[in-house]
Motif scaffolding. Structure first.
Motif, PDB file in Angstrom:
ATOM      1  N   PHE A  89       0.836  -1.219   0.000  1.00  0.00           N
ATOM      2  CA  PHE A  89       0.000   0.000   0.000  1.00  0.00           C
ATOM      3  C   PHE A  89       0.867   1.263   0.000  1.00  0.00           C
ATOM      4  N   HIS A  91       2.541   3.212   1.458  1.00  0.00           N
ATOM      5  CA  HIS A  91       2.892   3.848   2.744  1.00  0.00           C
ATOM      6  C   HIS A  91       3.759   5.087   2.586  1.00  0.00           C
ATOM      7  N   LEU A  92       3.321   5.954   1.703  1.00  0.00           N
ATOM      8  CA  LEU A  92       4.007   7.253   1.635  1.00  0.00           C
ATOM      9  C   LEU A  92       3.502   8.109   2.798  1.00  0.00           C
ATOM     10  N   LEU A  93       4.334   8.984   3.257  1.00  0.00           N
ATOM     11  CA  LEU A  93       3.888   9.895   4.315  1.00  0.00           C
ATOM     12  C   LEU A  93       2.989  10.941   3.645  1.00  0.00           C
ATOM     13  N   PRO A  94       1.703  10.967   4.005  1.00  0.00           N
ATOM     14  CA  PRO A  94       0.735  11.709   3.189  1.00  0.00           C
ATOM     15  C   PRO A  94       0.915  13.219   3.196  1.00  0.00           C
ATOM     16  N   THR A  95       1.639  13.730   4.190  1.00  0.00           N
ATOM     17  CA  THR A  95       1.768  15.191   4.242  1.00  0.00           C
ATOM     18  C   THR A  95       3.043  15.681   3.556  1.00  0.00           C
ATOM     19  N   LEU A  96       3.841  14.727   3.059  1.00  0.00           N
ATOM     20  CA  LEU A  96       5.070  15.114   2.369  1.00  0.00           C
ATOM     21  C   LEU A  96       4.890  14.920   0.867  1.00  0.00           C
ATOM     22  N   GLU A 100       9.839  15.073  -1.096  1.00  0.00           N
ATOM     23  CA  GLU A 100      10.102  15.083   0.355  1.00  0.00           C
ATOM     24  C   GLU A 100      10.076  13.666   0.920  1.00  0.00           C
ATOM     25  N   GLU A 103      13.318  12.169   0.096  1.00  0.00           N
ATOM     26  CA  GLU A 103      14.408  12.827   0.831  1.00  0.00           C
ATOM     27  C   GLU A 103      14.419  12.421   2.317  1.00  0.00           C
ATOM     28  N   PHE A 104      13.241  12.016   2.812  1.00  0.00           N
ATOM     29  CA  PHE A 104      13.076  11.809   4.258  1.00  0.00           C
ATOM     30  C   PHE A 104      14.116  10.855   4.868  1.00  0.00           C
ATOM     31  N   PRO A 105      14.307   9.642   4.304  1.00  0.00           N
ATOM     32  CA  PRO A 105      15.309   8.754   4.928  1.00  0.00           C
ATOM     33  C   PRO A 105      16.726   9.309   4.873  1.00  0.00           C
ATOM     34  N   GLN A 107      17.413  12.477   5.251  1.00  0.00           N
ATOM     35  CA  GLN A 107      17.465  13.409   6.391  1.00  0.00           C
ATOM     36  C   GLN A 107      17.645  12.639   7.685  1.00  0.00           C
ATOM     37  N   LEU A 108      16.906  11.515   7.776  1.00  0.00           N
ATOM     38  CA  LEU A 108      16.999  10.693   8.991  1.00  0.00           C
ATOM     39  C   LEU A 108      18.421  10.196   9.209  1.00  0.00           C
ATOM     40  N   MET A 136       1.703  15.815  -4.283  1.00  0.00           N
ATOM     41  CA  MET A 136       1.414  15.183  -2.994  1.00  0.00           C
ATOM     42  C   MET A 136       0.957  13.749  -3.251  1.00  0.00           C
ATOM     43  N   ARG A 152      12.391   5.999  -2.580  1.00  0.00           N
ATOM     44  CA  ARG A 152      12.655   6.206  -1.152  1.00  0.00           C
ATOM     45  C   ARG A 152      13.484   5.040  -0.601  1.00  0.00           C
TER      46      ARG A 152
END
Lengths: 225, 877
Positions: A89, A91-96, A100, A103-105, A107-108, A136, A152
């Motif tokens: 499914f 599992h994207l972060l819906p607000t990014l 983004e 890019e998120f991992p 940044q992590l 989005m 990602r």
């Protein structure tokens, strides 16, 4: 060095055994399909390999690093640098936005701004989403979302990608495209891949299949790729 | 609950099932949350009820004992100014003729305990104990103090230093029968003896803890008020002709009162006209207490919404099994109803306990600012119980409405897997409506006040404007999320902070609801802080301008406006000639009445030195100022200055004439100036003391402002005054100023506590809302974990989100408070109290409130995030 070594892993929930002495390994860059009926223990095995869950017994070694004895923080670190997961499914972060999310991992993992800026367009381009990078998640099609999820997963240049029914939520044409993409990135970057699937079609990008039933690995067969 | 009629099921069958499987089981599974919800509701109801009960008890303490000296008096006769002469009794008896009526003369004098004047004023009540002893004929033995207990073995008839006290007085001051008590009456120190302690009797009102009962002639002698009475009480003898006799005496006495310019009233008239004075203060407290419940509604709404989210899968299954949306909605409303009942019952019990503490604080304020009252016992009547129960249930049901609707809209089966709607009220997204309400709210503030039949001026437009502005803020708060999210997401590094910022940039309904709840709490609390700061700033300026003398002298117990203790001419003349004293201002204060309204009359005698002339804070200055300007009168009305409150109450302006009642008849006073006064809201008329001395036949003064010669050692002078006059209280300028500010803060202590409760509830709501949001984002949490986010990092993301939410609530709340503060200061306050205040924002308090709120929000959010980071992910298999 093997990308993944699973040795005699067992796992029970409320005394109900889910995994019973599972053992197998993956070489660097090797792709294997993990098949089996619902409730056979596929997702539990995937969770144990991803460090989300812990086996009761046995050992899991990723790129020479045993997960045994690692604490939560160390397991998190392992997921940041060695293992990525692609979900059915998405599992994207819906607000990014798409970019983004990719890019998120990075940044992590603490990558510097300049390194991220140079790597990001490359990743987006690799999955063919340059024109949709600012969209989005809810503006993307299923195929596009899965491309973002793959980018990602690729971002941290993992040694192993765990793909849980990566085409299960896509139409067949899009599913084929996504499989091609997974195969391409695995080949290009030498990433081992364990693909959980019900679909025999998925096996076309794998060199072998692992068949699970009632928590036991009942069959391992080589495929002609 | 809705039945399953449309599915052909047994009526109530589905309802029972939903109750037992959904609601009850959830409560059992989440006992802490259930207790928290009930607790929040109970706290809201408790605060509301406690303020109501305490208000009631504080006011009912007024004159409760004295008005029933003769049991339940039928009438009270009192002068409009000054005292009645005892000779009047003969005339009253003649007028009454053969009608069976008890006539009871009463004298009231204030006093203080010599060693500890700070314990407050005592009330000495002188009654004709012989008449009381024979009062059984008229009262069926229901007098407050029976003749037996008051005269008994130790007769005190005519003695100026003997009196009875109640058990509460004895307990409070640790004295018993025969015990000595050193009292200050006026400026005299009297060695007093307790003649007896009146035992408590359930059939009679208890004797208040500040009251001493004396024989009338004894008190008259002690206070130097021979032949004077404060009032006369009438009690008609019971019997078949009581009603006719009451009418007859009423008519006869009314004629006499009208003829002489006195007031004839029933105890209830008296009580209501006096308590009317503090109506605005008490109304403000009640409104403030409603704030806690209002914020509680937001909180319960959030908690129940979170419960919907948590049980969405369960609801979806029920829907797929054929349970109708109406049945689901009804189940949630039932939950709200039951929580409301349990919360309200707990709140009533808690409120009853809280009221006991609160009544002391409110009584103290009423005592200081308005009139003499004592703390009477808090009583919980059926009406209050029903009202609180109703209030709690309505609040809970209102809070349950939106979650109930949301639950009923849950689609069948698992189609909600990705991206829930996030709850909240769709209306909260309607910011254009918020702008319309903002304009409408500001417009309402300009509506004129309403005068109720009871005489209370109610700033309806101001209250309406405040309510509309609160609603407007709830709708506009959503506009803050994007800029806050943008700011939070700026800069390098921390992925979790940027992730949290992304949540705020695309807020869900729950974000808006939470921030709205917080903004309402902060907005109303901060508006009260603006009011208090503005009041304090104005008051400080007023005190600085007013208090220019070096030493202030008054009779003991001078803190209260109800102090009637005075300084004799001997005392102030002695003081005037004391070495080191350059001059003094003298003020004699009286309570007078025009119509039903009491106010203060001040007879002022300012010192002659133009350098030291008292500068009042003028709102409409007189044409002639300076020493003796009030004394300048050739013909026509007497010149007088009035306070702003009096101008408002009687609609007076410069040039208006006041028909001032005095013992020497009505005197015309022309208003020549209007000044600001913040000591009382009753209002004051100031005229030259030479006139009051003449009209009232009284050369005493209430207080003195003493100016010392240059270079005089003030501490030494203070010591000399205290030594020479042990019955007076002498304070330095600095001491009086600081004491005034202390009383001011004491007055607002209740409001601080209520504000704190509202903010605590709002921050708890933020925690609950975040718990709901994270629960809804379980899939996201799983993703974050699969990407390598640690529990601490997830908690940190929640913390940033909580801080962002709190920031939105704070910014929205502060913006709201500027408007509400403006309404409180320039609309509600002048209309309710008649005080002009300057607008002042307490920036430092705002900064502290912001820091405390943000820190608490961060801690609560971090804890919620840390707890929810371990939630099991949704299973895909």
């Amino acid at each position: 060095m093997k990308a993944l070594q699973v040795s005699n892993v067992t796992k029970s929930y409320d005394k109900d055994p889910v995994l019973r002495g599972v053992s197998f390994s993956l070489e660097t860059g090797e792709r294997a399909a993990l098949m089996g009926p619902s409730g056979s223990g596929k997702s539990t095995l995937l969770n144990c390999i991803g460090g989300i869950d812990r086996p009761d017994e046995g050992e899991i070694v990723i790129q020479g690093q045993s997960l045994k004895g690692l604490d939560e923080t160390e397991l998190c670190h392992m997921r940041r640098v060695m293992v990525s997961t692609v979900f059915q499914f998405f599992h994207l972060l819906p607000t990014l936005s798409a970019a983004e999310n990719i890019e998120f991992p990075l940044q992590l993992s603490g990558m510097s701004d300049s390194d991220r800026r140079s790597l990001l367009p490359e990743l987006i381009k690799e999955v063919g989403l340059s024109h949709r990078s600012h969209a989005m998640p809810h503006e993307l099609s299923g195929g596009e979302m899965q491309r973002v999820a793959i980018a990602r997963a690729l971002a941290i240049r993992p040694k192993l990608i765990l793909a849980d029914e990566p085409t299960g939520n896509l139409d067949s044409t899009t599913g084929e495209v996504i499989l091609d993409l997974l195969e391409a990135v695995s080949e290009r970057h030498g990433i081992a891949m364990l693909v959980v699937t019900h679909s025999p079609g998925v096996t076309r990008i794998c060199s072998r299949t692992l068949e699970m039933r009632d928590g036991v690995l009942v069959e391992q067969s080589e495929l002609a790729v | 609950m809705e039945d399953g009629a449309e599915r052909g099921g047994k009526p109530r069958g589905v309802g029972r099932l939903l109750w037992s499987r959904i609601i009850w089981r959830h409560w059992r599974r989440e006992p802490r949350l259930t207790v928290l919800l009930v607790g929040i509701l109970a706290l809201g109801v408790a605060v509301f009820l406690a303020v109501r009960l305490a208000n009631k008890a504080a006011v009912s303490g007024f004159g409760m004992f004295t008005e029933s000296i003769a049991g339940e008096s039928d009438f009270i006769l009192r002068p409009r100014a000054g005292m009645l002469e005892a000779d009047v009794l003969r005339e009253l008896r003649e007028r009454a003729g053969a009608t069976p009526v008890g006539i009871f003369p009463v004298l009231e004098v204030s006093a203080a305990i010599s060693e500890s004047p700070e314990t407050g004023l005592l009330k000495l009540v002188g009654a004709d104990l012989v008449a009381l002893q024979n009062a059984g004929t008229y009262t069926n033995g229901s007098t407050s103090v029976s003749g037996d207990s008051a005269t008994g073995d130790d007769s005190i008839l005519g003695l100026p230093d003997r009196g009875f006290v109640g058990t509460s007085f004895a307990k409070r001051f640790g004295v018993g029968k025969g015990g000595p008590l050193r009292l200050v009456v006026n400026d005299k120190v009297v060695d007093f003896v307790i003649a007896g302690v009146v035992p408590e009797d359930p059939n009679r009102p208890a004797v208040p803890e500040n009251l001493i009962l004396m024989d009338l002639p004894g008190l008259q002698t002690m206070a130097g008020l021979e032949g004077s009475l404060t009032r006369v009480e009438f009690r008609i003898a019971p019997g078949v002709e009581a009603a006719a006799n009451r009418r007859k005496i009423g008519a006869s006495m009314w004629d006499l009162a009208t003829e002489r310019g006195w007031i004839l009233e029933t105890p209830e008239d008296r009580k209501s006209s006096v308590t009317q004075m503090s109506a605005a203060f008490r109304l403000n407290l009640t409104i403030l207490s409603g704030l806690a419940l209002l914020v509680g509604i937001y909180l319960i709404m959030q908690a129940m919404e979170a419960a919907v989210v948590k049980r969405r899968a369960e609801i979806a299954v029920l829907r797929s099994l054929g349970v109708t949306p109406a049945q689901i909605r009804a189940a949630w409303l039932w939950e709200g109803l039951i929580l409301g009942v349990v919360g309200a019952v707990a709140g009533i019990l808690l409120g009853r306990l809280m009221a006991v503490g609160l009544v002391v604080a409110i009584s103290r304020t009423v005592n200081t600012l308005y009139y003499e009252t004592t703390t009477s016992a808090v009583t919980l009547e059926t009406g209050e119980i029903v009202f609180s129960l109703f209030f709690g249930i309505v609040a809970s049901l209102t809070a349950a409405l939106i979650p109930a609707r949301e639950a009923s809209l849950t689609p069948p089966a698992q189609s909600m897997r990705q991206g829930g709607q996030g709850g909240g009220l769709a209306l909260l997204r309607n910011w254009p409506l918020g702008l319309v309400l903002l304009v409408a709210g500001i417009g309402c503030a300009f509506l004129p006040p309403r005068l109720l039949a009871s005489g209370t001026i109610v700033p309806l437009g101001g209250y309406l404007a405040a309510v509309i502005l609160v609603l407007s803020a709830s709708l506009l708060i959503g506009l803050l999320f994007r800029p806050i999210g943008g700011l939070l997401g700026r800069g390098k590094g921390d992925a979790m902070r940027r992730y949290a910022a992304s949540q705020l940039r695309r807020p869900e309904g729950r974000h808006r609801l939470t921030a709205a709840g917080l903004a309402v709490a902060i907005g109303m609390s901060a508006a009260m802080a603006i009011l208090v700061a503005s009041f304090e700033s104005t008051l400080t300026g007023w005190i600085q301008q007013l208090l220019k003398a070096d030493i202030y002298v008054a009779a003991a117990g001078s803190n209260s406006v109800t102090n009637e203790n005075t300084l004799s001419a001997f005392t102030w003349k002695e003081l005037e000639t004391m070495e080191g004293v350059a001059g003094m201002d003298k003020l004699r204060r009286y309570k007078v009445s025009i119509g039903e309204n009491d106010f203060f009359l001040g007879g002022a005698d300012y010192n002659d030195d133009p350098e030291r002339f008292l500068q009042l804070m003028w709102l409409d200055p007189p044409a002639i100022q300076g020493p003796n300007s009030l004394e300048v009168r050739e013909t026509g009305p007497y010149p007088g200055w009035i306070s702003e409150s009096l101008a408002r109450r009687f609609s007076l302006q410069v040039g208006s004439t006041i028909p001032l009642p005095t013992p020497s008849g009505e005197k015309p006073v022309e208003v020549t100036g209007i000044f600001a006064e913040y000591g009382n809201e009753t209002g004051t008329l100031v005229i030259a003391r030479q006139f009051t001395e003449e009209w009232f036949g009284d050369d005493r003064v209430s207080n003195l402002a003493v100016y010392a010669d240059p270079g005089v050692d003030l501490e030494g002078l203070l010591g000399q005054i205290r030594e020479a006059f042990p019955g007076v209280v002498a304070r330095s300028n600095e001491n009086l100023k600081s004491e005034s500010i202390r009383i001011f803060h004491q007055t607002f202590a209740v409001t601080y506590a209520l504000e704190a409760i509202a903010v605590i509830i709002a921050v708890a709501g933020l925690g609950l809302a975040l718990a709901g949001l994270l629960m809804e984002r379980r899939t996201e949490l799983t993703t974050l974990k699969s990407l390598g986010a640690t529990r601490r990092e997830i908690a940190r993301a929640a913390m940033w989100e909580g801080v962002g939410l709190a920031a939105a609530g704070l910014i929205g709340g502060y913006l709201l408070s500027f408007f509400l503060g403006w309404i409180l200061i320039f609309v509600i306050n002048p209309q309710s109290f008649g005080w002009t205040l300057s607008y002042r924002v307490p920036w430092m308090s705002f900064l502290w409130l912001a820091l405390i709120t943000l820190t608490t929000a961060a801690i609560v959010a971090w804890a919620v995030g840390s707890r929810n980071a371990n939630l099991p992910g949704e299973r895909e298999e």
